[in-house]
Design a protein around this motif. Structure first.
Motif, PDB file in Angstrom:
ATOM      1  N   LYS A 134      -5.788  -1.764   0.360  1.00  0.00           N
ATOM      2  CA  LYS A 134      -5.330  -1.937   1.728  1.00  0.00           C
ATOM      3  C   LYS A 134      -4.754  -3.337   1.943  1.00  0.00           C
ATOM      4  CE  LYS A 134      -6.535  -0.933   6.402  1.00  0.00           C
ATOM      5  NZ  LYS A 134      -6.670  -1.635   7.487  1.00  0.00           N
ATOM      6  N   ASP A 135      -5.389  -4.351   1.326  1.00  0.00           N
ATOM      7  CA  ASP A 135      -4.875  -5.708   1.437  1.00  0.00           C
ATOM      8  C   ASP A 135      -3.473  -5.820   0.837  1.00  0.00           C
ATOM      9  OD1 ASP A 135      -7.110  -6.642   2.740  1.00  0.00           O
ATOM     10  OD2 ASP A 135      -8.127  -7.218   0.885  1.00  0.00           O
ATOM     11  N   THR A 142      -1.311  -3.436   0.639  1.00  0.00           N
ATOM     12  CA  THR A 142      -0.401  -2.752   1.558  1.00  0.00           C
ATOM     13  C   THR A 142      -0.069  -3.673   2.726  1.00  0.00           C
ATOM     14  OG1 THR A 142      -1.341  -0.634   0.924  1.00  0.00           O
ATOM     15  CG2 THR A 142      -0.108  -0.693   2.972  1.00  0.00           C
ATOM     16  N   THR A 143      -1.068  -4.373   3.253  1.00  0.00           N
ATOM     17  CA  THR A 143      -0.848  -5.303   4.352  1.00  0.00           C
ATOM     18  C   THR A 143       0.071  -6.440   3.913  1.00  0.00           C
ATOM     19  OG1 THR A 143      -3.009  -4.772   5.272  1.00  0.00           O
ATOM     20  CG2 THR A 143      -1.990  -6.818   6.017  1.00  0.00           C
ATOM     21  N   GLN A 194       3.526  -5.134   3.616  1.00  0.00           N
ATOM     22  CA  GLN A 194       4.121  -4.910   4.933  1.00  0.00           C
ATOM     23  C   GLN A 194       4.568  -6.237   5.557  1.00  0.00           C
ATOM     24  OE1 GLN A 194       4.755  -1.788   6.372  1.00  0.00           O
ATOM     25  NE2 GLN A 194       6.014  -3.089   7.671  1.00  0.00           N
ATOM     26  N   ILE A 195       3.774  -7.267   5.381  1.00  0.00           N
ATOM     27  CA  ILE A 195       4.146  -8.588   5.900  1.00  0.00           C
ATOM     28  C   ILE A 195       5.430  -9.076   5.221  1.00  0.00           C
ATOM     29  CG2 ILE A 195       3.475 -11.027   5.948  1.00  0.00           C
ATOM     30  CD1 ILE A 195       0.551 -10.000   6.390  1.00  0.00           C
ATOM     31  N   ASN A 219       8.328  -7.015   6.518  1.00  0.00           N
ATOM     32  CA  ASN A 219       8.707  -7.460   7.862  1.00  0.00           C
ATOM     33  C   ASN A 219       9.513  -8.751   7.811  1.00  0.00           C
ATOM     34  OD1 ASN A 219       7.465  -5.249   9.013  1.00  0.00           O
ATOM     35  ND2 ASN A 219       5.642  -6.368   9.646  1.00  0.00           N
TER      36      ASN A 219
END
Length: 189
Positions: free
Chosen positions: A3-4, A6-7, A10-11, A14
């Protein structure tokens, strides 16, 4: 742990989308190679995030909606004082002029039904406030609220661009837009 990652991804995506938006405003026909160069990454890295220019444009549309939506949610909508909403909105959205321009002008946004629907939902509270302000006499009642909204979006983008170019001071930009939006360029008597 996954999950980290993926985060983090995503950052990074972005950040890449924000940079791509800036370039595409300056050069709407920029290639994927030019976008990668502008972002300071390799083309292969860009393609790890997006497979094609079309997919990039869709991501850009959703990113613009996400950023503008989060900003709009932070503005209180006090039914007793609708007059304050537009000035607060203007002040909050000027720094997002690039995102607003992208939403208002990019053809790929207008041909994606999901983005188009999300953009329409994003505009609903603003259109509602414009309609209330028309009823209260702040705006002419015979002018379509969509037109007023599009003029507001255009003013926000132009102001963002002028601030970015150093032609308007950042701290006076919101007051200039509010004054222009409500009064135009008519000289006071």
């Amino acid at each position: 742990m996954k999950k980290d990652m993926t985060t983090i991804k995503q950052i990074r995506l972005n950040s890449l989308l924000d940079v791509a938006t800036m370039l595409l405003i300056e050069k709407p026909t920029a290639s994927m190679n030019e976008i990668a160069d502008y972002a300071g990454i390799g083309t292969a890295t860009l393609h790890r995030y997006v497979e094609s220019r079309e997919q990039l444009m869709i991501h850009l549309g959703f990113r613009a909606i996400e950023v503008v939506s989060e900003t709009i949610k932070g503005i209180s909508l006090d039914e007793d004082n609708y007059e304050n909403y537009i000035p607060e909105l203007i002040e909050a959205l000027i720094p997002l002029g690039d995102k607003i321009y992208f939403l208002a002008h990019d053809a790929s946004v207008n041909y994606n039904k999901e983005i188009e629907g999300a953009d329409q939902k994003l505009r609903e509270p603003i259109l509602h406030v414009i309609q209330i302000l028309q009823q209260k006499g702040y705006f002419q009642p015979h002018i379509g609220k969509e037109w007023i909204m599009d003029v507001l979006y255009s003013l926000l983008f132009l102001t963002w661009q002028q601030v970015k170019n150093g032609n308007i001071a950042k701290n006076s930009a919101a007051a200039l837009v509010v004054n222009t939006f409500y009064h135009g360029f008519k000289a006071t008597e």
